[in-house]
Scaffold this motif. Structure first.
Motif, mmCIF file in Angstrom:
data_model
loop_
_atom_site.group_PDB
_atom_site.id
_atom_site.type_symbol
_atom_site.label_atom_id
_atom_site.label_comp_id
_atom_site.label_asym_id
_atom_site.label_seq_id
_atom_site.Cartn_x
_atom_site.Cartn_y
_atom_site.Cartn_z
ATOM 1 N N MET A 235 0.755 -1.134 0.007
ATOM 2 C CA MET A 235 0.001 0.046 0.156
ATOM 3 C C MET A 235 0.690 1.168 0.006
ATOM 4 S SD MET A 235 -2.445 -2.062 1.762
ATOM 5 C CE MET A 235 -1.315 -3.186 0.775
ATOM 6 N N ALA A 236 0.160 2.414 -0.402
ATOM 7 C CA ALA A 236 0.889 3.580 -0.418
ATOM 8 C C ALA A 236 0.631 4.530 0.915
ATOM 9 C CB ALA A 236 0.843 4.186 -1.483
ATOM 10 N N ALA A 237 0.559 5.938 0.428
ATOM 11 C CA ALA A 237 0.407 6.787 1.441
ATOM 12 C C ALA A 237 -1.023 7.262 1.591
ATOM 13 C CB ALA A 237 1.171 8.078 1.146
ATOM 14 N N ARG A 238 -1.272 8.246 2.642
ATOM 15 C CA ARG A 238 -2.755 8.432 2.826
ATOM 16 C C ARG A 238 -2.853 10.135 2.402
ATOM 17 N NH1 ARG A 238 -3.625 12.574 7.444
ATOM 18 N NH2 ARG A 238 -1.601 12.233 8.710
ATOM 19 N N LEU A 239 -3.681 10.665 2.683
ATOM 20 C CA LEU A 239 -4.395 11.784 1.912
ATOM 21 C C LEU A 239 -4.184 13.212 2.980
ATOM 22 C CD1 LEU A 239 -7.555 13.272 1.857
ATOM 23 C CD2 LEU A 239 -7.691 11.043 2.439
ATOM 24 N N ALA A 240 -4.314 14.167 2.230
ATOM 25 C CA ALA A 240 -3.679 15.225 3.094
ATOM 26 C C ALA A 240 -4.979 15.808 3.984
ATOM 27 C CB ALA A 240 -3.398 16.515 2.009
ATOM 28 N N LEU A 241 -4.499 16.263 5.224
ATOM 29 C CA LEU A 241 -5.594 16.574 5.831
ATOM 30 C C LEU A 241 -5.178 18.169 6.251
ATOM 31 C CD1 LEU A 241 -5.742 15.065 9.394
ATOM 32 C CD2 LEU A 241 -7.557 16.053 7.887
ATOM 33 N N ALA A 242 -6.094 18.856 5.867
ATOM 34 C CA ALA A 242 -5.822 20.287 6.366
ATOM 35 C C ALA A 242 -6.815 20.911 7.243
ATOM 36 C CB ALA A 242 -6.129 21.030 4.953
ATOM 37 N N ALA A 243 -7.496 22.059 6.740
ATOM 38 C CA ALA A 243 -8.093 22.876 7.732
ATOM 39 C C ALA A 243 -9.606 22.363 7.864
ATOM 40 C CB ALA A 243 -8.363 24.166 7.028
ATOM 41 N N VAL A 244 -9.592 21.582 8.936
ATOM 42 C CA VAL A 244 -11.056 21.414 9.587
ATOM 43 C C VAL A 244 -11.209 22.412 10.735
ATOM 44 C CG1 VAL A 244 -12.569 20.062 10.476
ATOM 45 C CG2 VAL A 244 -11.197 19.001 8.909
ATOM 46 N N GLY A 245 -12.133 23.113 10.893
ATOM 47 C CA GLY A 245 -12.300 24.242 12.089
ATOM 48 C C GLY A 245 -11.755 23.833 13.419
ATOM 49 N N PRO A 246 -11.335 24.719 14.201
ATOM 50 C CA PRO A 246 -10.815 24.468 15.398
ATOM 51 C C PRO A 246 -12.115 23.748 16.685
ATOM 52 C CG PRO A 246 -11.072 26.768 15.009
ATOM 53 C CD PRO A 246 -11.154 26.164 13.777
ATOM 54 N N GLU B 54 7.027 13.581 3.771
ATOM 55 C CA GLU B 54 6.664 12.651 4.764
ATOM 56 C C GLU B 54 5.602 11.633 3.767
ATOM 57 O OE1 GLU B 54 4.887 13.763 8.563
ATOM 58 O OE2 GLU B 54 3.280 12.497 8.047
ATOM 59 N N ASN B 55 4.791 12.305 2.767
ATOM 60 C CA ASN B 55 4.219 11.347 1.793
ATOM 61 C C ASN B 55 5.060 10.277 1.196
ATOM 62 O OD1 ASN B 55 1.683 12.612 2.609
ATOM 63 N ND2 ASN B 55 1.499 13.528 0.392
ATOM 64 N N ASN B 56 6.343 10.686 0.716
ATOM 65 C CA ASN B 56 7.219 9.704 0.027
ATOM 66 C C ASN B 56 7.674 8.783 1.009
ATOM 67 O OD1 ASN B 56 6.934 11.097 -2.243
ATOM 68 N ND2 ASN B 56 8.926 12.147 -2.121
ATOM 69 N N LEU B 57 8.008 9.076 2.171
ATOM 70 C CA LEU B 57 8.321 8.059 3.572
ATOM 71 C C LEU B 57 7.055 6.983 3.741
ATOM 72 C CD1 LEU B 57 9.995 7.037 5.866
ATOM 73 C CD2 LEU B 57 8.719 8.718 7.324
ATOM 74 N N CYS B 58 5.992 7.530 3.803
ATOM 75 C CA CYS B 58 4.852 6.728 4.185
ATOM 76 C C CYS B 58 4.591 5.739 2.692
ATOM 77 C CB CYS B 58 3.451 7.625 4.164
ATOM 78 S SG CYS B 58 3.607 8.329 5.888
ATOM 79 N N GLU B 59 4.817 6.254 1.762
ATOM 80 C CA GLU B 59 4.725 5.274 0.344
ATOM 81 C C GLU B 59 5.532 4.045 0.545
ATOM 82 O OE1 GLU B 59 2.485 4.620 -2.705
ATOM 83 O OE2 GLU B 59 3.218 6.931 -3.022
ATOM 84 N N ILE B 60 6.820 4.479 1.116
ATOM 85 C CA ILE B 60 7.793 3.333 1.402
ATOM 86 C C ILE B 60 7.192 2.268 2.381
ATOM 87 C CG2 ILE B 60 10.173 2.887 1.978
ATOM 88 C CD1 ILE B 60 11.034 5.174 0.513
ATOM 89 N N VAL B 61 6.615 3.026 3.470
ATOM 90 C CA VAL B 61 6.279 2.048 4.543
ATOM 91 C C VAL B 61 5.326 1.144 4.139
ATOM 92 C CG1 VAL B 61 5.396 1.928 7.034
ATOM 93 C CG2 VAL B 61 7.080 3.510 6.356
ATOM 94 N N ARG B 62 4.341 1.572 3.239
ATOM 95 C CA ARG B 62 3.216 0.990 2.771
ATOM 96 C C ARG B 62 3.731 -0.064 1.866
ATOM 97 N NH1 ARG B 62 -2.048 2.274 5.294
ATOM 98 N NH2 ARG B 62 -2.356 4.393 5.155
#
Ligand code: DAH
Length: 433
Positions: A1-12, A361-369
Motif C-alpha cells: 500500500m502507499a500513503a494517505r491523504l492530506a489533512l488540512a483545515a477542519v475548523g478548530p 512525509e508522503n514519500n516516506l509513507c509510500e515506502i512504509v506501505r
C-alpha cells in the motif's frame, strides 16, 4: 500500500478524532486563493450513458478488470503509482452489498430513490484512471492548486491520474446530457499513515440540474433556488443515515462550487463533518450541458461516514478478508455496531535520518506501505531538530506495526523494519542515523 491523504483545515471546533476523520476534502480547503484555471491535455475515458445502475456497474467492472499493470505503472518519470496501489484497482469494495461501504451506498441510493423516483442515474463502476483534465481543469481547479502535486496525487503520466475525487466525472457525465446523477467510486491520494487515512478510499458524488421553469415556478432566483434544494435534500439525507440529529451549515471553499458549504451533524457528542457541497460553478454547466441551467453538487467520503455509523475504529478494516469482520455486516442494515474481535499489541520502531530538501512525509509513507502493507498502522514524526553548526535537519519517525487479524513475531517486524530502513536510504536520498 502507499500513503494517505492530506489533512488540512477542519475548523478548530472539531475534536482531534473528528479532524482525523475529515480526510476526504481537506485538500480543497488548503489553497482557496489560487490563481486562474489551467489547462492540460489528455483523453477522457468514454463514460457510459443511460444504463441502469447495475448495467453501469457491470460494464465498468469489466473495464477496470482489463486494466493491466503497464497501463498504470509506466516508465514515465512522472509515474508514481506503486504495485500495492495497482492491486486495489478493480476491487470495488462499494459494489459488495454486505460490505459496510456497499451498505452505506445502498442506504444513500434508497434515500434518493424514495425522494425522487427514477431521477438519479447511478454510476458505480467508472474506471479510476482519468485524464488530469477531467480530475482538475474541467472542474476549475487552479493550475497551482496543491492537489495537483505529484506529492498528493498518483500520476500515470503528466496527463493521466488516478482520480483523487469522484468530482472528476462531473463534466463528462453532464456532456452526456445526464441531469441528475450519483457517482460512487474508489479514489486515490498520497498521504501519511494512521487509523483514518488510507491511500485508497471511496466517495460518492451527487449532482442535480434544474431548468428555469423550476426556479420560476418557485418564484426564486436560480442560485437561491438551487441552494434551498441542496440544503433540503442533504438535510434529509443526513437524517436518513443518522436519525434525528442536530445539523449546521458551515461556509466552505471548493473551486467547483459557489457558494460552498459543509454539512455538520452533532453525533456521539461532537460535531462531525458529513459532506462538502454547493451550487455548481456556472461555467462547468454552460460548457458541458448548455447555458441557462443551474445545479447543486455534493461529495462525501464513504469510509468516513461508515466508520462513524458502524463504529469501525481503523480504516484498514475495510480491506480485510477476515470473516470475523465481514460477517458482522448485513446488506440493508445500517444499525450494526462493529465489535472488535481482537486487539493485538502494536510494536513501535523508530527510524531517524538527516533529511534533504526533496524529502516529504508522503514519500516516506509510500515506502512504509510498500514494504509493510496493512501491517503499518501509523507513521508519526516524533522528533525534528536542526543541528546548530551544520544546519542539517534530522527527523525521527515512529512506525507502529500491528495486524488487525493476528499476532506478529519479533522476527517478522525486525525484517520489515530493516527493509524499510534500507529502502529509505536507497530511495529517499536521506542519510540514516
Ligand atoms: N471533491 C471534493 C473533495 O474530494 C468533495 C466535494 C465538495 C464534491 C463539494 C462536490 C462539491 O461535488 O460540490 O474534497
Amino acid at each position: 500500500m502507499a500513503a494517505r491523504l492530506a489533512l488540512a483545515a477542519v475548523g478548530p471546533r472539531c475534536s482531534v478524532a473528528v479532524r482525523q476523520l475529515a480526510t476526504q476534502r481537506g485538500l480543497w480547503l488548503r489553497l482557496g486563493q489560487c490563481a486562474a484555471a489551467a489547462s492540460a491535455a489528455g483523453a477522457v475515458r468514454p463514460a457510459r450513458r443511460g444504463f441502469s445502475s447495475s448495467t453501469v456497474a457491470q460494464a465498468a467492472a469489466a473495464a477496470t478488470a482489463t486494466l493491466s499493470r503497464d497501463e498504470v505503472i509506466t516508465s514515465h518519470p512522472y509515474n508514481n503509482v506503486t504495485d500495492s496501489i495497482f492491486q486495489k484497482i478493480g476491487v470495488n469494495l462499494h459494489q459488495q452489498p454486505s460490505h459496510p461501504l456497499g451498505i452505506l451506498k445502498g442506504a444513500i441510493y434508497d434515500y434518493f430513490d424514495a425522494q425522487h423516483p427514477g431521477t438519479f442515474t447511478k454510476f458505480d463502476g467508472l474506471a479510476p484512471v482519468v485524464a488530469a483534465k477531467a480530475n482538475f481543469d474541467e472542474i476549475l481547479i487552479p493550475a497551482d492548486h496543491v492537489s495537483r502535486s505529484p506529492n498528493d496525487t498518483y500520476y500515470v503520466d503528466p496527463d493521466t491520474v488516478l482520480r483523487c475525487h469522484t468530482s472528476a466525472h462531473q463534466a463528462e457525465i453532464l456532456r452526456q446530457g445526464v441531469r441528475a446523477f450519483l457517482v460512487t467510486g474508489d479514489v486515490y491520494r498520497r498521504d501519511s499513515i494512521d487509523a483514518t487515512h488510507y491511500p485508497v478510499f471511496h466517495q460518492m458524488e451527487g449532482v442535480r440540474v434544474f431548468n428555469p421553469d423550476e426556479w420560476q415556478a418557485a418564484g426564486m432566483e436560480p442560485t437561491q433556488f438551487a441552494e434551498a434544494e441542496l440544503k433540503r435534500t442533504l438535510e434529509g439525507l443526513a437524517q436518513h443515515l443518522f436519525g434525528a440529529v442536530e445539523m449546521r451549515w458551515v461556509d466552505a471553499y471548493f473551486p467547483f462550487t459557489d457558494p460552498s458549504y459543509e454539512l455538520e451533524i452533532f453525533f456521539n457528542g461532537e460535531w462531525l463533518e458529513v459532506l462538502g457541497c454547493g451550487v455548481m460553478q456556472q461555467p462547468i454547466l454552460d460548457k458541458n450541458l448548455g447555458p441557462g441551467q443551474k445545479a447543486w453538487a455534493f461529495g462525501l467520503g464513504l469510509e468516513r461516514l461508515a466508520m462513524v455509523l458502524f463504529d469501525i475504529p481503523d480504516i484498514r478494516l475495510f480491506w480485510t478478508a477476515d470473516q470475523r469482520f465481514l460477517k458482522q455486516f448485513k446488506a440493508g442494515d445500517l444499525t450494526t455496531k462493529f465489535k472488535s474481535y481482537s486487539k493485538y499489541p502494536p510494536c513501535y520502531k523508530d527510524v531517524a535520518f538527516w533529511i534533504s530538501d526533496a524529502f516529504t512525509e508522503n514519500n516516506l509513507c509510500e515506502i512504509v506501505r510498500s514494504v509493510a502493507g496493512d501491517l503499518a498502522e501509523e507513521v508519526k514524526l516524533i522528533d525534528n531538530f536542526t543541528h546548530p553548526k551544520t544546519g542539517r535537519t534530522s527527523n525521527c519517525y515512529r512506525i507502529a506495526y500491528r495486524s488487525m487479524d493476528r499476532s506478529l513475531t519479533d522476527e517478522e517486524i525486525n525484517a520489515l523494519q530493516e527493509e524499510v530502513r534500507s529502502t529509505i536510504a536507497d530511495k529517499l536520498k536521506v542519510e540514516l542515523r
